[in-house]
Design a protein around this motif. Structure first.
Motif, PDB file in Angstrom:
ATOM      1  N   ALA A 558      16.061   4.962  -3.931  1.00 59.75           N
ATOM      2  CA  ALA A 558      16.036   5.643  -5.211  1.00 59.75           C
ATOM      3  C   ALA A 558      15.155   4.528  -6.057  1.00 59.75           C
ATOM      4  CB  ALA A 558      17.303   5.563  -5.765  1.00 59.75           C
ATOM      5  N   ALA A 559      14.221   4.814  -6.973  1.00 61.28           N
ATOM      6  CA  ALA A 559      13.453   4.123  -7.598  1.00 61.28           C
ATOM      7  C   ALA A 559      13.583   4.442  -9.155  1.00 61.28           C
ATOM      8  CB  ALA A 559      11.917   4.332  -7.345  1.00 61.28           C
ATOM      9  N   LEU A 560      13.163   3.708  -9.930  1.00 65.20           N
ATOM     10  CA  LEU A 560      13.338   3.744 -11.477  1.00 65.20           C
ATOM     11  C   LEU A 560      12.669   4.797 -12.160  1.00 65.20           C
ATOM     12  CD1 LEU A 560      14.421   1.841 -13.921  1.00 65.20           C
ATOM     13  CD2 LEU A 560      12.207   1.064 -14.110  1.00 65.20           C
ATOM     14  N   ASN A 561      11.687   5.591 -11.496  1.00 67.64           N
ATOM     15  CA  ASN A 561      11.072   6.742 -11.682  1.00 67.64           C
ATOM     16  C   ASN A 561      11.956   7.993 -11.632  1.00 67.64           C
ATOM     17  OD1 ASN A 561      10.770   7.119  -9.277  1.00 67.64           O
ATOM     18  ND2 ASN A 561       8.273   7.210  -9.105  1.00 67.64           N
ATOM     19  N   GLY A 562      13.145   7.817 -11.122  1.00 68.93           N
ATOM     20  CA  GLY A 562      14.133   8.826 -10.879  1.00 68.93           C
ATOM     21  C   GLY A 562      13.879   9.793  -9.441  1.00 68.93           C
ATOM     22  N   GLN A 563      13.056   9.166  -8.673  1.00 70.69           N
ATOM     23  CA  GLN A 563      12.644   9.872  -7.570  1.00 70.69           C
ATOM     24  C   GLN A 563      13.572   9.139  -6.217  1.00 70.69           C
ATOM     25  OE1 GLN A 563       8.467   9.365  -6.016  1.00 70.69           O
ATOM     26  NE2 GLN A 563       8.473  11.384  -6.296  1.00 70.69           N
ATOM     27  N   ILE A 564      13.999  10.101  -5.379  1.00 74.25           N
ATOM     28  CA  ILE A 564      14.543   9.721  -4.272  1.00 74.25           C
ATOM     29  C   ILE A 564      13.762   9.881  -3.070  1.00 74.25           C
ATOM     30  CG2 ILE A 564      16.835   9.759  -2.461  1.00 74.25           C
ATOM     31  CD1 ILE A 564      18.009  11.023  -4.982  1.00 74.25           C
ATOM     32  N   THR A 565      13.157   8.733  -2.412  1.00 75.34           N
ATOM     33  CA  THR A 565      12.455   9.088  -1.223  1.00 75.34           C
ATOM     34  C   THR A 565      12.974   8.609   0.070  1.00 75.34           C
ATOM     35  OG1 THR A 565      11.483   6.854  -1.465  1.00 75.34           O
ATOM     36  CG2 THR A 565      10.163   8.580  -2.441  1.00 75.34           C
ATOM     37  N   PHE A 566      12.778   9.363   1.068  1.00 71.14           N
ATOM     38  CA  PHE A 566      13.373   9.111   2.584  1.00 71.14           C
ATOM     39  C   PHE A 566      12.296   8.693   3.474  1.00 71.14           C
ATOM     40  CE2 PHE A 566      15.646  12.580   0.405  1.00 71.14           C
ATOM     41  CZ  PHE A 566      16.927  12.128   0.469  1.00 71.14           C
ATOM     42  N   TRP A 567      12.282   7.636   4.185  1.00 71.90           N
ATOM     43  CA  TRP A 567      11.478   7.266   5.195  1.00 71.90           C
ATOM     44  C   TRP A 567      11.975   6.792   6.401  1.00 71.90           C
ATOM     45  CZ3 TRP A 567       7.200   4.603   3.183  1.00 71.90           C
ATOM     46  CH2 TRP A 567       7.145   4.562   1.588  1.00 71.90           C
ATOM     47  N   ASP A 568      11.025   7.080   7.515  1.00 67.60           N
ATOM     48  CA  ASP A 568      11.225   6.921   8.846  1.00 67.60           C
ATOM     49  C   ASP A 568      11.097   5.547   9.193  1.00 67.60           C
ATOM     50  OD1 ASP A 568      11.166   6.654  11.535  1.00 67.60           O
ATOM     51  OD2 ASP A 568       9.741   8.214  12.002  1.00 67.60           O
ATOM     52  N   HIS A 569      11.855   4.453   8.878  1.00 66.60           N
ATOM     53  CA  HIS A 569      11.381   3.309   8.896  1.00 66.60           C
ATOM     54  C   HIS A 569      10.894   2.551  10.350  1.00 66.60           C
ATOM     55  CE1 HIS A 569      15.192   1.819  11.053  1.00 66.60           C
ATOM     56  NE2 HIS A 569      15.633   2.976  10.678  1.00 66.60           N
ATOM     57  N   GLU A 570      10.956   3.474  11.316  1.00 62.20           N
ATOM     58  CA  GLU A 570      10.477   2.772  12.672  1.00 62.20           C
ATOM     59  C   GLU A 570       9.122   2.906  12.503  1.00 62.20           C
ATOM     60  OE1 GLU A 570      11.881   1.813  15.444  1.00 62.20           O
ATOM     61  OE2 GLU A 570      13.818   1.366  14.515  1.00 62.20           O
ATOM     62  N   ASN A 571       8.566   3.972  11.790  1.00 59.11           N
ATOM     63  CA  ASN A 571       7.119   4.033  11.925  1.00 59.11           C
ATOM     64  C   ASN A 571       6.571   3.796  10.615  1.00 59.11           C
ATOM     65  OD1 ASN A 571       6.903   4.923  14.438  1.00 59.11           O
ATOM     66  ND2 ASN A 571       7.905   6.769  13.750  1.00 59.11           N
ATOM     67  N   ALA A 572       7.387   3.548   9.527  1.00 54.29           N
ATOM     68  CA  ALA A 572       6.863   3.242   7.800  1.00 54.29           C
ATOM     69  C   ALA A 572       6.330   4.474   7.383  1.00 54.29           C
ATOM     70  CB  ALA A 572       6.130   2.116   7.955  1.00 54.29           C
ATOM     71  N   VAL A 573       7.024   5.647   7.763  1.00 52.69           N
ATOM     72  CA  VAL A 573       6.263   7.005   7.087  1.00 52.69           C
ATOM     73  C   VAL A 573       7.487   7.773   6.173  1.00 52.69           C
ATOM     74  CG1 VAL A 573       5.529   9.225   7.978  1.00 52.69           C
ATOM     75  CG2 VAL A 573       4.943   7.462   9.219  1.00 52.69           C
ATOM     76  N   GLN A 574       6.713   7.951   5.186  1.00 53.18           N
ATOM     77  CA  GLN A 574       7.507   8.790   4.361  1.00 53.18           C
ATOM     78  C   GLN A 574       7.990  10.384   4.769  1.00 53.18           C
ATOM     79  OE1 GLN A 574       6.687   8.381   0.136  1.00 53.18           O
ATOM     80  NE2 GLN A 574       7.675  10.479  -0.271  1.00 53.18           N
ATOM     81  N   THR A 575       9.036  10.725   4.853  1.00 49.82           N
ATOM     82  CA  THR A 575       9.515  12.010   5.371  1.00 49.82           C
ATOM     83  C   THR A 575       9.848  13.053   4.309  1.00 49.82           C
ATOM     84  OG1 THR A 575      11.849  11.239   5.795  1.00 49.82           O
ATOM     85  CG2 THR A 575      10.213  11.130   7.635  1.00 49.82           C
ATOM     86  N   GLY A 576       9.961  12.615   3.048  1.00 51.84           N
ATOM     87  CA  GLY A 576      10.532  13.527   2.154  1.00 51.84           C
ATOM     88  C   GLY A 576      10.732  12.532   0.793  1.00 51.84           C
ATOM     89  N   SER A 577      10.732  13.506  -0.221  1.00 50.04           N
ATOM     90  CA  SER A 577      11.360  13.183  -1.793  1.00 50.04           C
ATOM     91  C   SER A 577      11.955  14.053  -2.443  1.00 50.04           C
ATOM     92  CB  SER A 577       9.958  12.414  -2.314  1.00 50.04           C
ATOM     93  OG  SER A 577       9.080  13.601  -2.793  1.00 50.04           O
ATOM     94  N   ILE A 578      12.665  13.382  -3.336  1.00 46.57           N
ATOM     95  CA  ILE A 578      13.415  14.515  -4.357  1.00 46.57           C
ATOM     96  C   ILE A 578      13.203  13.879  -5.752  1.00 46.57           C
ATOM     97  CG2 ILE A 578      15.733  15.377  -5.163  1.00 46.57           C
ATOM     98  CD1 ILE A 578      16.701  14.914  -2.249  1.00 46.57           C
ATOM     99  N   GLU A 579      12.754  14.763  -6.567  1.00 40.74           N
ATOM    100  CA  GLU A 579      12.722  14.330  -7.900  1.00 40.74           C
ATOM    101  C   GLU A 579      13.882  14.849  -8.825  1.00 40.74           C
ATOM    102  OE1 GLU A 579      10.530  13.126 -10.011  1.00 40.74           O
ATOM    103  OE2 GLU A 579       8.782  13.017  -8.847  1.00 40.74           O
ATOM    104  N   GLY A 580      14.688  13.545  -9.001  1.00 42.19           N
ATOM    105  CA  GLY A 580      16.000  13.874  -9.483  1.00 42.19           C
ATOM    106  C   GLY A 580      16.380  13.553 -10.793  1.00 42.19           C
ATOM    107  N   ARG A 581      15.190  13.302 -11.442  1.00 41.97           N
ATOM    108  CA  ARG A 581      15.317  12.925 -12.915  1.00 41.97           C
ATOM    109  C   ARG A 581      15.958  13.902 -13.976  1.00 41.97           C
ATOM    110  NH1 ARG A 581      10.246  12.297 -15.213  1.00 41.97           N
ATOM    111  NH2 ARG A 581       9.736  10.482 -13.733  1.00 41.97           N
ATOM    112  N   HIS A 582      15.697  15.145 -13.686  1.00 44.78           N
ATOM    113  CA  HIS A 582      16.273  16.217 -14.449  1.00 44.78           C
ATOM    114  C   HIS A 582      17.553  16.618 -14.106  1.00 44.78           C
ATOM    115  CE1 HIS A 582      12.404  16.651 -16.411  1.00 44.78           C
ATOM    116  NE2 HIS A 582      11.724  16.703 -15.420  1.00 44.78           N
TER     117      HIS A 582
END
Length: 901
Positions: A558-582
């Motif tokens: 979870a980052a300061l811009n209100g976004q939650i991102t999901f990562w496949d950390h083995e391959n360092a690939v982002q698998t999805g994101s959620i805009e949660g600010r609203h």
């Protein structure tokens, strides 16, 4: 699914403000906790918070004499009529002004409330259904200032009301010919309490300056004369004529006079002051703040602003004992029906104490965090929760009883993070005082203290799955410190981040540490490969929190811009994101210059937590909402509103325009500052009254979220306390592969034919808990082995889950243990292949068995000691008897030898 979870308990807060009440049998205590009420069962050592809430903090609670109803009144005078049996709201009513006290008559037919300078008597709600449960009977006028307290005579004929104008008024509940009203003076300060003597009109009045007046009445209760029928009929006709023009019944008005003339007092009840006593006051701040009186034992308990309480026997005013239980003012006192237990509430520290005065011991001693809670963690079996607060305390709570059973106070500054090791017997806590401490749950001691070479404030903490590697992140030096749990030595310092470390998380399956920082990166460190950075994940904004999925295959950030991102950390690939600010949906604070919608643009989630199955994620922040997202679909599943208490700040989306003036918000004005101490205006040279007192509204926020390893509940630390939400499966009809032939009658028929496996499968298809229990308990214990071996694999998991929940409440301990043992022995290998999915169920089962093991082992140890003691005594007596017999035989021999000589 966590979406189906419901509020089940409030931990961490035991008392806020308002009056305490014992239940009718005297074994349980009702305590107001913010805008909710908690019931403390003192005999069974359990606490339960009712699933209902008022709009603002509760200030007074009135219990009906039969113990079935309660009236809860909040700060603005809004009342709830609550059923204590059904734990639900029956009726709502608004008194329009703040209410100071409420009291039911002993016969349960009336209740009186005091507000402003009047007392209002209502007809108590009956057992029959009514359109309006609160019908006004009489309004009593007399005091010039606000009314403070109420007490009834034992036969409900009269009641007394104390006031801030230093007077006490005795009113007749009916219009008696010789007592309509009576005013008593004799005090120089606010009346705190007034009490009638048992079966008498004699009265005790107690004022804030620690003075007690004893008043004697010249008439007995039986001597009260009813109004002659002619006068009564005339008054009733006059009232009816008035009420013809009113939409609602106004009730009768009784206007009392402080100085009635001789004609009005002729042939009326008269009071005389027999004695006046003064309590021993120590210092200027020792105002008398609360009192309670037990009529049968003539026991008076008084509490003071310094935390001291006195026990006196009346009417002779003999001091039984005087003790200090706190360093804060005692806000409320209550005595149970037998007169053995005394309850004290201290609102300053949030303390709740129940004292047995004859044995001088505590029955209950609980205190929450008096500053806000910051973090929490579940034990691996889900039986305990540890919390850390800004007050520097680490508390451990039992989820079953809702009581805190140990408090660690070694930290000298606020605790920022807490966690359990995998064994469940070690707690770790990080603090701003520059230490990470390890606590032992066997001996309740701090056995390790980890520090950094240079003093550093720790903001986050993580421990690996083995419990051997401890890591903590620093706020000021941007470093991560690694220690060994075994030796307590600092193993390494990981540097590389260019901003404060905000969060740490270990992979549950591998020895990989993820660290989040305000430098917009998440770094992954391999602990086994000489602490090298394995990977660096770069984000668009400052990273606030990081969490691994329970199977260790996914990372949520979870980052300061209100976004939650999901990562496949083995391959360092982002698998999805959620805009949660609203979705966070901020409220607007009283003093905010901008709207909630604008303020939400700069807000973000500050805590994340995966559900036990890893399919959902919980997120919370500076808001009254907790959001649950589906990870795969990346959609919002549900928003939980964790509080509806408007006594907290940032609860409303829009500000009330009526509270806005030309110069700004009305919240800027300190209304009633110093009221608590009795001094409104601090004058030069006046010692009483807190000069630094300010009107303060705590802001609603969620500081930490955690899911239980059993998968049955989740917890959130909030401004209100520690809230627990659990799955209430009893209310949901959730069939599984339902067939047209699966009916309760068919299941019982199959059971009667002794086709046990078929009956169990059919019962689980219908998924009715009581029916499953009936079928399971009908299986003979010698048949369990056969049934377990023939059970389809699909139903093994369901049976295990049922066993875990049944073991928590059932008394058939051995029977269910046989079931668990046979299932795990026969299906163990197959279950092992699905271990990740089954982990919550197994941990739930382990928690239930572990609790029974602890209870039974204590009982067995106690019985062993008792048997040993009984054997030792019997042996001792046997030896004594043998010694006596031998001495008798020797005496006989001596007498025989004398005879022969």
């Amino acid at each position: 699914s966590p979406v189906a979870s419901q509020f089940s308990g409030l931990l961490g807060t035991v008392y806020r403000r308002g009056n305490l009440n014992f239940t009718r049998d005297g074994s349980a205590l009702i305590s107001p906790v913010g805008n909710r009420i908690s019931l403390f069962d003192l005999k069974n050592n359990k606490c339960e918070t009712f699933p209902l809430a008022t709009r603002l903090n509760i200030v007074c609670v009135g219990l009906s004499p039969d113990g079935t109803l309660a009236i809860l009144i909040d700060e603005e005078g809004a009342a709830l009529l609550v059923s204590l049996i059904g734990k639900c709201v029956i009726h709502r009513f608004y008194f329009h002004k703040p209410v100071h006290s409420v009291s039911f008559s002993p016969d349960g037919k009336k209740f009186v409330i005091t507000k402003d300078n009047i007392a209002l008597m209502y007809h108590a709600p009956g057992r029959k259904r009514e359109f309006n449960a609160f019908v006004l009977d009489k309004t009593y006028y007399g005091p010039y200032d606000e009314t403070t307290c109420i007490d009834w005579t034992d036969d409900s004929k009269c009641f007394a009301v104390g006031s801030k104008d230093m007077s006490t008024w005795v009113f007749g509940a009916e219009r008696w010919a010789n007592l309509i009203y009576y005013s008593l003076g004799g005090h120089k300060d606010v009346i705190v309490a007034c009490f009638f003597e048992e079966n008498s009109l004699d009265l005790y009045t107690i004022s804030q300056d620690a003075a007690l007046c004893v008043w004697q009445c010249d008439t007995e209760l039986d001597g009260l004369k009813p109004i002659p029928p002619k006068d009564a009929a005339r008054e009733e006709n006059a009232e009816k004529n008035d009420e013809e023009f009113l939409e609602e019944t106004k009730g009768e008005e009784i206007h009392g006079k402080a100085n009635p003339n001789e004609q009005e007092t002729r042939d009326k009840v008269k009071y005389s002051r027999v004695a006046k006593y003064f309590f021993n006051k120590e210092g200027d701040f020792n105002n008398l703040t609360s009192a309670a009186y037990h009529k049968k034992t003539h026991l008076l308990v008084t509490g003071f602003a310094s935390g001291v309480f006195h026990l006196h026997e009346l009417p002779d005013f003999n001091l039984i004992h005087s003790l200090s239980i706190s360093d804060q003012r005692i806000a409320s006192i209550s005595i149970n029906c037998t007169g053995d237990w005394i309850a004290f509430g201290c609102s300053g520290l949030g303390q709740l104490l129940v004292w047995e005065w004859q044995s001088e011991s505590y029955v209950l001693k609980q205190q929450g965090h008096f500053n806000s809670m910051v973090s929490l963690a579940y034990s691996p079996d889900g039986q305990y929760i540890v919390t850390g607060g800004e007050d520097g305390k680490v508390k451990v709570w039992n989820t079953l009883s809702s009581f805190c059973f140990v408090t660690f106070t070694e930290h000298t500054s606020g605790v920022t993070a807490v966690t359990f090791t995998s064994s469940g017997y070690v707690i770790l806590s990080a603090s701003l005082d520059g230490t990470v401490r390890a606590f032992d749950l066997h001996r309740y001691r701090n056995f390790r203290t980890f520090t950094s070479p240079r003093p550093s404030q720790f903001s986050c903490l993580a421990v690996d799955s083995s419990g051997e590697i401890v890591s903590a992140g620093s706020q000021d030096s941007f470093e991560i410190f690694i220690w060994s749990m075994q030796s307590g030595r600092l193993l390494d310092v990981l540097s590389g981040h260019e901003g404060p470390i905000s969060s740490l998380s270990f992979n549950p399956m591998k020895c990989v540490l993820a660290s989040a920082s305000w430098d917009k990166t998440v770094k992954l460190w391999d602990m086994l490969d000489s602490w090298r950075t394995k990977e660096t994940l770069i984000l668009n904004s400052d990273v606030l929190v990081v969490a691994f999925r329970p199977d260790g295959k996914e990372l949520a950030v979870a980052a300061l811009n209100g976004q939650i991102t999901f990562w496949d950390h083995e391959n360092a690939v982002q698998t999805g994101s959620i805009e949660g600010r609203h979705d966070l949906q901020m409220g607007r604070k009283e003093l905010d210059k901008i709207t909630a919608k604008q303020a939400a643009k700069g807000k973000s989630f500050t805590t994340l937590c995966y559900s036990a199955d890893g399919q959902s994620i919980l997120a919370g922040g500076l808001s009254k909402f907790v959001c649950i997202y589906n990870v795969k679909e990346q959609i919002l599943m549900k928003k939980f509103e964790i509080s509806c208490n408007f006594s907290l700040d940032a609860m409303e989306e829009y500000l009330d325009r009526r509270k806005m003036t030309e110069f700004g918000s009305m919240a800027l004005i300190d209304e009633g500052a110093g009221d608590e101490d009795g001094v409104a205006i601090p004058l030069p040279g006046v010692k009483r009254g807190d000069m630094s007192y300010r009107h303060f509204k705590p802001e609603i926020r969620v500081t930490c979220l955690r899911f239980s390893p059993t998968g049955r509940s989740w917890a959130a630390t909030t401004t209100e306390g520690l809230l627990i939400y659990s799955l209430d499966s009893g209310l949901i009809f959730d069939p599984f592969e339902l067939d047209i032939d699966v009916t309760p009658s068919n299941i019982r028929k199959t059971l009667h034919q002794k086709e046990y496996t078929m009956a169990i499968v059919m019962a689980f298809k219908l998924n009715e808990k009581k029916l499953i229990q009936e079928v399971m308990e009908a299986v003979p214990s010698n048949e369990v082995d056969v049934v377990c071996s023939s059970l389809p694999d699909m139903y093994v998991e369901k049976v295990l889950e049922f066993l875990a929940s049944a073991l928590e409440i059932s008394c058939h301990l051995e029977f269910y243990l046989i079931w668990a043992h046979k299932l795990l022995m026969l299906h163990g290998q197959k279950l092992k292949t699905r271990s990740v999915k089954l982990l919550p169920v197994i941990q739930f089962l382990q928690k239930s068995i572990q609790r029974h093991f602890e209870d039974v082992s204590k009982l067995c140890e106690w019985n062993i000691y008792n048997i040993k003691y009984a054997l030792a005594i019997s042996q001792q007596r046997g030896m004594k008897r043998l010694a006596e017999e031998t001495s008798v035989d020797e005496d006989d021999l001596d007498s025989d030898s004398d005879y022969l000589m």
